[in-house]
Write a protein that holds these residues in place. Structure first.
Motif, mmCIF file in Angstrom:
data_model
loop_
_atom_site.group_PDB
_atom_site.id
_atom_site.type_symbol
_atom_site.label_atom_id
_atom_site.label_comp_id
_atom_site.label_asym_id
_atom_site.label_seq_id
_atom_site.Cartn_x
_atom_site.Cartn_y
_atom_site.Cartn_z
ATOM 1 N N THR A 83 30.639 -16.047 22.145
ATOM 2 C CA THR A 83 32.081 -15.917 22.361
ATOM 3 C C THR A 83 32.417 -14.879 23.423
ATOM 4 O O THR A 83 33.571 -14.770 23.828
ATOM 5 C CB THR A 83 32.784 -15.518 21.053
ATOM 6 N N GLY A 84 31.414 -14.097 23.856
ATOM 7 C CA GLY A 84 31.691 -13.019 24.795
ATOM 8 C C GLY A 84 31.790 -13.451 26.238
ATOM 9 O O GLY A 84 32.207 -12.661 27.091
ATOM 10 N N GLN A 85 31.427 -14.690 26.544
ATOM 11 C CA GLN A 85 31.419 -15.115 27.939
ATOM 12 C C GLN A 85 32.821 -15.112 28.533
ATOM 13 O O GLN A 85 33.038 -14.593 29.637
ATOM 14 C CB GLN A 85 30.788 -16.498 28.051
ATOM 15 N N TYR A 86 33.768 -15.696 27.804
ATOM 16 C CA TYR A 86 35.141 -15.719 28.313
ATOM 17 C C TYR A 86 35.685 -14.300 28.425
ATOM 18 O O TYR A 86 36.309 -13.936 29.432
ATOM 19 C CB TYR A 86 36.036 -16.551 27.387
ATOM 20 N N LEU A 87 35.460 -13.485 27.383
ATOM 21 C CA LEU A 87 35.977 -12.120 27.382
ATOM 22 C C LEU A 87 35.396 -11.318 28.542
ATOM 23 O O LEU A 87 36.112 -10.573 29.219
ATOM 24 C CB LEU A 87 35.650 -11.450 26.044
ATOM 25 N N THR A 88 34.097 -11.474 28.813
ATOM 26 C CA THR A 88 33.464 -10.751 29.914
ATOM 27 C C THR A 88 34.073 -11.148 31.249
ATOM 28 O O THR A 88 34.338 -10.294 32.104
ATOM 29 C CB THR A 88 31.951 -11.018 29.916
ATOM 30 N N ARG A 89 34.298 -12.440 31.454
ATOM 31 C CA ARG A 89 34.909 -12.880 32.718
ATOM 32 C C ARG A 89 36.305 -12.295 32.883
ATOM 33 O O ARG A 89 36.683 -11.878 34.002
ATOM 34 C CB ARG A 89 34.980 -14.415 32.763
ATOM 35 N N TRP A 90 37.071 -12.241 31.788
ATOM 36 C CA TRP A 90 38.425 -11.687 31.876
ATOM 37 C C TRP A 90 38.379 -10.188 32.172
ATOM 38 O O TRP A 90 39.167 -9.682 32.987
ATOM 39 C CB TRP A 90 39.174 -11.940 30.566
ATOM 40 N N LEU A 91 37.444 -9.484 31.546
ATOM 41 C CA LEU A 91 37.336 -8.045 31.790
ATOM 42 C C LEU A 91 36.938 -7.747 33.233
ATOM 43 O O LEU A 91 37.445 -6.801 33.842
ATOM 44 C CB LEU A 91 36.318 -7.424 30.828
ATOM 45 N N LYS B 170 37.666 -9.474 35.810
ATOM 46 C CA LYS B 170 38.838 -9.702 36.668
ATOM 47 C C LYS B 170 39.905 -8.625 36.480
ATOM 48 O O LYS B 170 40.700 -8.375 37.381
ATOM 49 C CB LYS B 170 39.450 -11.073 36.360
ATOM 50 N N THR B 171 39.923 -7.971 35.295
ATOM 51 C CA THR B 171 41.040 -7.088 34.951
ATOM 52 C C THR B 171 40.729 -5.610 35.154
ATOM 53 O O THR B 171 41.594 -4.849 35.614
ATOM 54 C CB THR B 171 41.443 -7.325 33.478
ATOM 55 N N LEU B 172 39.510 -5.191 34.850
ATOM 56 C CA LEU B 172 39.174 -3.764 34.907
ATOM 57 C C LEU B 172 38.688 -3.362 36.300
ATOM 58 O O LEU B 172 38.049 -4.161 36.998
ATOM 59 C CB LEU B 172 38.099 -3.436 33.867
ATOM 60 N N PRO B 173 38.952 -2.120 36.692
ATOM 61 C CA PRO B 173 38.486 -1.645 38.004
ATOM 62 C C PRO B 173 37.016 -1.220 37.956
ATOM 63 O O PRO B 173 36.686 -0.065 37.675
ATOM 64 C CB PRO B 173 39.400 -0.441 38.276
ATOM 65 N N SER C 272 47.019 5.060 29.675
ATOM 66 C CA SER C 272 47.125 4.856 31.126
ATOM 67 C C SER C 272 47.420 3.402 31.494
ATOM 68 O O SER C 272 47.934 3.141 32.580
ATOM 69 C CB SER C 272 45.827 5.288 31.817
ATOM 70 N N ARG C 273 47.090 2.442 30.605
ATOM 71 C CA ARG C 273 47.339 1.052 30.949
ATOM 72 C C ARG C 273 47.251 0.196 29.689
ATOM 73 O O ARG C 273 46.656 0.598 28.687
ATOM 74 C CB ARG C 273 46.342 0.536 31.984
ATOM 75 N N PHE C 274 47.852 -0.983 29.771
ATOM 76 C CA PHE C 274 47.690 -1.983 28.716
ATOM 77 C C PHE C 274 47.711 -3.362 29.355
ATOM 78 O O PHE C 274 48.593 -3.674 30.157
ATOM 79 C CB PHE C 274 48.795 -1.896 27.661
ATOM 80 N N ASP C 275 46.702 -4.168 29.041
ATOM 81 C CA ASP C 275 46.616 -5.548 29.522
ATOM 82 C C ASP C 275 46.371 -6.444 28.316
ATOM 83 O O ASP C 275 45.673 -6.056 27.372
ATOM 84 C CB ASP C 275 45.469 -5.701 30.522
ATOM 85 N N HIS C 276 46.923 -7.645 28.361
ATOM 86 C CA HIS C 276 46.771 -8.576 27.248
ATOM 87 C C HIS C 276 46.470 -9.965 27.786
ATOM 88 O O HIS C 276 47.094 -10.415 28.755
ATOM 89 C CB HIS C 276 48.044 -8.619 26.401
ATOM 90 N N ASP C 277 45.493 -10.623 27.170
ATOM 91 C CA ASP C 277 45.144 -11.984 27.541
ATOM 92 C C ASP C 277 45.689 -12.926 26.474
ATOM 93 O O ASP C 277 45.202 -12.943 25.339
ATOM 94 C CB ASP C 277 43.631 -12.143 27.657
ATOM 95 N N ALA C 278 46.701 -13.701 26.829
ATOM 96 C CA ALA C 278 47.372 -14.552 25.853
ATOM 97 C C ALA C 278 46.451 -15.650 25.327
ATOM 98 O O ALA C 278 46.600 -16.106 24.193
ATOM 99 C CB ALA C 278 48.619 -15.181 26.480
ATOM 100 N N ARG D 166 25.163 -5.636 30.865
ATOM 101 C CA ARG D 166 24.306 -6.348 31.824
ATOM 102 C C ARG D 166 25.127 -6.983 32.943
ATOM 103 O O ARG D 166 24.660 -7.106 34.079
ATOM 104 C CB ARG D 166 23.486 -7.421 31.100
ATOM 105 N N GLU D 167 26.359 -7.371 32.630
ATOM 106 C CA GLU D 167 27.212 -7.986 33.655
ATOM 107 C C GLU D 167 27.591 -6.987 34.743
ATOM 108 O O GLU D 167 27.615 -7.329 35.936
ATOM 109 C CB GLU D 167 28.472 -8.549 33.003
ATOM 110 N N ILE D 168 27.904 -5.756 34.352
ATOM 111 C CA ILE D 168 28.373 -4.782 35.350
ATOM 112 C C ILE D 168 27.225 -3.980 35.971
ATOM 113 O O ILE D 168 27.451 -3.276 36.966
ATOM 114 C CB ILE D 168 29.403 -3.808 34.750
ATOM 115 N N ALA D 169 26.003 -4.079 35.428
ATOM 116 C CA ALA D 169 24.889 -3.265 35.933
ATOM 117 C C ALA D 169 24.680 -3.417 37.440
ATOM 118 O O ALA D 169 24.496 -2.406 38.142
ATOM 119 C CB ALA D 169 23.615 -3.602 35.158
#
Length: 325
Positions: free
Chosen positions: A119-127, A129-132, A274-280, A151-154
């Motif tokens: 289930t983490g694949q979608y969440l990782t892709r969204w993060l 795109k969203t996080l700096p 400092s921020r809030f983002d939400h994925d509907a 492992r994605e951000i390494a």
């Protein structure tokens, strides 16, 4: 998109809820109307009572007219009793088939890790795109689990350190570019400093006091101008949080937090939002924090503006004019 913690269709959860309501005689109490305090004094568990009531409210079975809960839906039928009894028989099939089989808890842990990966694949892709995520970041991933995010951000950052209990790392592939720090995050953390920190699908397993303590310790390891991100399924902004709270209560001694509650707890530990983002689509949210310029309150202190969550009515103190003598 169905929430990633749901493994069955909603009618399954409603059937189990109605079975519990009937067997515990909670339905009889709710028909007459009752408060949480009355139910707790009558022997109901406070740990599970409010999540059950909120899940019933999500399903349209009960209504909350402060401070009373009332049953307003269709009465439960005896069919739910047999439905749950049948499910229990099938759940015990592995033990019936092989009574000396290994502890089912080990399979449960494997299943949880597999769920997080799937289930983490979608969440990782969204993060992503969203996080700096920057090339010079030194990133701390707290409660790394199966390590999908680390492992994605390494390849994209200067260094990633993943912290979790040792069993979480046993299935990690070798050569992933992530520094592993095995241990309980409540007892051990790498020294830092880190420019970014993440707690992804993790705070739900922590009671409030432990969460505040962890946030205090993380604050001391954050670099100047660094940022902390809490990623979770927040009460009030995600769907079906009544069912999710019950799921968390049945698995952990944790809590489903709302955004206002997390902000209050973070302020106790010396953080400011400092921020809030939400994925509907997935229901997940990101709550970002920076280190406050003010020192955190003394350990054990509590906010003066009310409780940490909605489990108790908020106390409001009012002033009134006093005539001069």
């Amino acid at each position: 998109m169905r929430p990633d913690w749901i493994h069955h269709d909603l009618p399954f959860y409603h059937t189990v809820l109605l079975d519990a309501v009937l067997r515990s005689r909670l339905y009889d109490r709710l028909r007459r109307g009752c408060t949480v305090s009355q139910l707790v004094r009558g022997g109901y568990s406070r740990t599970y009572l409010r999540p059950v009531l909120e899940a019933l409210q999500d399903g349209g079975y009960v209504r909350y007219d402060r401070p009373y809960w009332h049953w307003v839906g269709e009465p439960p039928t005896s069919g739910c009793l047999e439905g749950v009894a049948q499910a229990v028989r099938w759940l015990h099939l592995s033990r019936t088939l092989m009574p000396s089989n290994e502890d089912p808890g080990s399979w449960e842990a494997r299943g949880e890790q597999a769920r997080l990966l799937e289930t983490g694949q979608y969440l990782t892709r969204w993060l992503i795109k969203t996080l700096p995520v920057k090339a010079d970041d030194v990133w701390l991933d707290v409660g790394a689990g199966p390590g999908q995010w680390a492992r994605e951000i390494a390849p994209r950052v200067h260094r990633v350190v993943a912290v979790d209990r040792a069993p979480a790392f046993q299935d990690w592939p070798a050569g992933n570019g992530v520094t592993i720090w095995p241990g309980d995050v409540l007892d051990t953390l790498p020294p830092g400093p880190f420019t970014k920190m993440s707690l992804i699908r993790f705070v739900e397993v922590l009671p409030r006091a432990q969460l505040v303590g962890l946030l205090r310790r993380l604050r001391s390891r954050l670099a100047d101008s660094g940022e902390l991100y809490i990623v979770g399924y927040f009460k009030g902004s995600a769907p079906l949080t009544g069912l999710f709270q019950l799921e968390v209560a049945l698995k952990h001694e944790g809590h489903v937090y709302s955004v206002p509650t997390l902000k209050r707890l973070a302020r106790l530990a010396g953080w400011v939002p400092s921020r809030f983002d939400h994925d509907a689509e997935s229901g997940y949210g990101i709550l970002g924090f920076r280190r406050s310029s003010l020192p955190p309150p003394q350990k054990g202190g509590h906010p003066t503006y009310g409780p940490y969550d909605n489990h108790h009515p908020e106390k409001i103190f009012r002033t009134r004019p006093v005539s001069r003598q």
